[in-house]
Design a protein around this motif. Structure first.
Motif, short mmCIF file in Angstrom:
data_model
loop_
_atom_site.label_atom_id
_atom_site.label_comp_id
_atom_site.label_asym_id
_atom_site.label_seq_id
_atom_site.Cartn_x
_atom_site.Cartn_y
_atom_site.Cartn_z
N ARG A 24 -8.87 2.56 1.66
CA ARG A 24 -7.75 1.70 2.07
C ARG A 24 -8.29 0.33 2.43
O ARG A 24 -9.17 0.20 3.28
CB ARG A 24 -7.01 2.33 3.25
CG ARG A 24 -5.71 1.59 3.61
CD ARG A 24 -4.76 2.52 4.35
NE ARG A 24 -5.31 2.95 5.63
CZ ARG A 24 -5.07 2.33 6.79
NH1 ARG A 24 -4.27 1.27 6.83
NH2 ARG A 24 -5.59 2.79 7.90
N SER A 26 -6.97 -3.84 2.69
CA SER A 26 -5.99 -4.91 2.56
C SER A 26 -6.71 -6.23 2.30
O SER A 26 -7.92 -6.35 2.49
CB SER A 26 -5.16 -5.02 3.84
OG SER A 26 -5.99 -5.43 4.93
N ARG A 56 -6.69 -0.58 -8.36
CA ARG A 56 -5.90 -0.65 -7.13
C ARG A 56 -4.65 0.20 -7.25
O ARG A 56 -4.08 0.35 -8.33
CB ARG A 56 -5.49 -2.10 -6.85
CG ARG A 56 -6.65 -3.01 -6.52
CD ARG A 56 -6.15 -4.32 -5.91
NE ARG A 56 -5.38 -5.14 -6.84
CZ ARG A 56 -4.68 -6.22 -6.48
NH1 ARG A 56 -4.64 -6.59 -5.21
NH2 ARG A 56 -4.04 -6.92 -7.39
N MET A 58 -1.06 1.47 -4.71
CA MET A 58 -0.33 1.33 -3.46
C MET A 58 0.17 2.70 -3.00
O MET A 58 0.70 3.48 -3.78
CB MET A 58 0.85 0.38 -3.63
CG MET A 58 0.45 -1.06 -3.89
SD MET A 58 -0.56 -1.78 -2.54
CE MET A 58 0.61 -1.66 -1.18
N LYS A 59 -0.02 2.97 -1.70
CA LYS A 59 0.47 4.19 -1.09
C LYS A 59 1.29 3.81 0.14
O LYS A 59 1.25 2.64 0.58
CB LYS A 59 -0.70 5.10 -0.72
CG LYS A 59 -1.49 5.59 -1.92
CD LYS A 59 -2.58 6.58 -1.51
CE LYS A 59 -3.32 7.09 -2.73
NZ LYS A 59 -4.38 8.08 -2.38
N ASP A 61 0.79 4.13 3.17
CA ASP A 61 0.03 3.57 4.29
C ASP A 61 -0.79 2.35 3.90
O ASP A 61 -1.58 1.85 4.70
CB ASP A 61 -0.89 4.64 4.90
CG ASP A 61 -1.90 5.19 3.89
OD1 ASP A 61 -1.65 5.06 2.67
OD2 ASP A 61 -2.92 5.74 4.31
N GLY A 62 -0.62 1.83 2.67
CA GLY A 62 -1.31 0.61 2.31
C GLY A 62 -1.94 0.63 0.93
O GLY A 62 -1.69 1.53 0.12
N GLN A 63 -2.76 -0.39 0.67
CA GLN A 63 -3.41 -0.56 -0.63
C GLN A 63 -4.74 0.19 -0.66
O GLN A 63 -5.51 0.14 0.28
CB GLN A 63 -3.66 -2.06 -0.88
CG GLN A 63 -4.47 -2.35 -2.13
CD GLN A 63 -4.67 -3.83 -2.33
OE1 GLN A 63 -4.13 -4.42 -3.25
NE2 GLN A 63 -5.44 -4.45 -1.46
N TYR A 64 -5.01 0.87 -1.78
CA TYR A 64 -6.27 1.58 -1.98
C TYR A 64 -7.02 0.96 -3.15
O TYR A 64 -6.42 0.64 -4.19
CB TYR A 64 -6.04 3.07 -2.20
CG TYR A 64 -5.76 3.82 -0.92
CD1 TYR A 64 -6.75 4.60 -0.33
CD2 TYR A 64 -4.53 3.71 -0.28
CE1 TYR A 64 -6.51 5.26 0.87
CE2 TYR A 64 -4.28 4.37 0.92
CZ TYR A 64 -5.27 5.15 1.49
OH TYR A 64 -5.04 5.81 2.67
#
Length: 222
Positions: A24, A26, A56, A58-59, A61-64
């Motif tokens: 994860r 950002s 990349r 997106m989930k 809880d944020g960007q992976y």
């Protein structure tokens, strides 16, 4: 050629764990690591993704972010350059290049029993029926030209079924922990920047190699 700032960002992502799987990350957190603005960090991520060095997703809880195979190869090329700079002694025993497809001749010759016996006798392993072909980078091509005084082992030619087979020479080496040998037929048609390597296993499968992957060949005798 990879831009220096992109390489720096890629290395940071790898150090944070991105080379082992998605992490994860950002733009704000990457910017903090690199001491740059989130906007600049975002542009770096976009540039790395465009070059296929990272993937990349997106989930909730944020960007992976994860380093791709292409990204790993870029880092390995950088590592090889640093080895040449800071360890000149090892440089004399290290060849770096890219995996390429051969013409299939290695598989044929390594399947001939008499060749297999001779190579096995002098190298201590029975060669897999096939060779790994590597195109050396310019610096390694120059090193290769000066290996004529290394500990090559001569393998004589022979006659079988009314056909004459030429001799060869082999130079013990190691790739990724595997015992190998550079093999040079006496009648080779390859240019100076291409080498063929034999091993006791199929190196492409053992090391998960694809064409254009960067690889290091360490000469174990000279």
């Amino acid at each position: 050629m990879v831009e220096a700032e992109d390489l720096q960002s890629l290395k940071t992502i790898a150090l944070l764990g991105g080379s082992r799987g998605p992490i994860r990350l950002s733009s704000q957190s990457l910017g903090k690591e690199l001491e740059i603005s989130p906007q600049t960090a975002s542009r770096r991520l976009i540039a790395l993704e465009r070059q296929q060095f990272i993937a990349r997703s997106m989930k909730p809880d944020g960007q992976y972010v994860a380093v791709t195979r292409e990204g790993e190869q870029a880092l390995k090329r950088e590592y090889a350059d640093y080895v040449r700079i800071f360890n000149p002694e090892r440089r004399q025993h290290l060849l770096t290049g890219a995996v390429i497809s051969g013409l299939g001749e290695g598989r044929y010759y390594m399947s001939i029993p008499h060749y297999k016996e001779q190579f096995g006798g002098c190298l201590g392993f029975e060669p897999f029926p096939g060779t790994l072909n590597i195109r050396l980078d310019p610096a390694s091509t120059e090193v290769r030209k000066h290996l004529d005084h290394a500990a090559w082992i001569e393998v004589p030619g022979f006659t079988a079924n009314e056909r004459t087979f030429g001799g060869a020479r082999v130079l013990p080496c190691r790739i990724g922990g595997h015992r190998c040998a550079i093999v040079e037929p006496s009648r080779t048609h390859y240019p100076d920047d291409i080498i063929e390597v034999i091993a006791g296993c199929e190196l492409r499968k053992a090391l998960n190699l694809n064409d254009n992957d960067t690889i290091e060949v360490e000469i174990t005798h000279d």
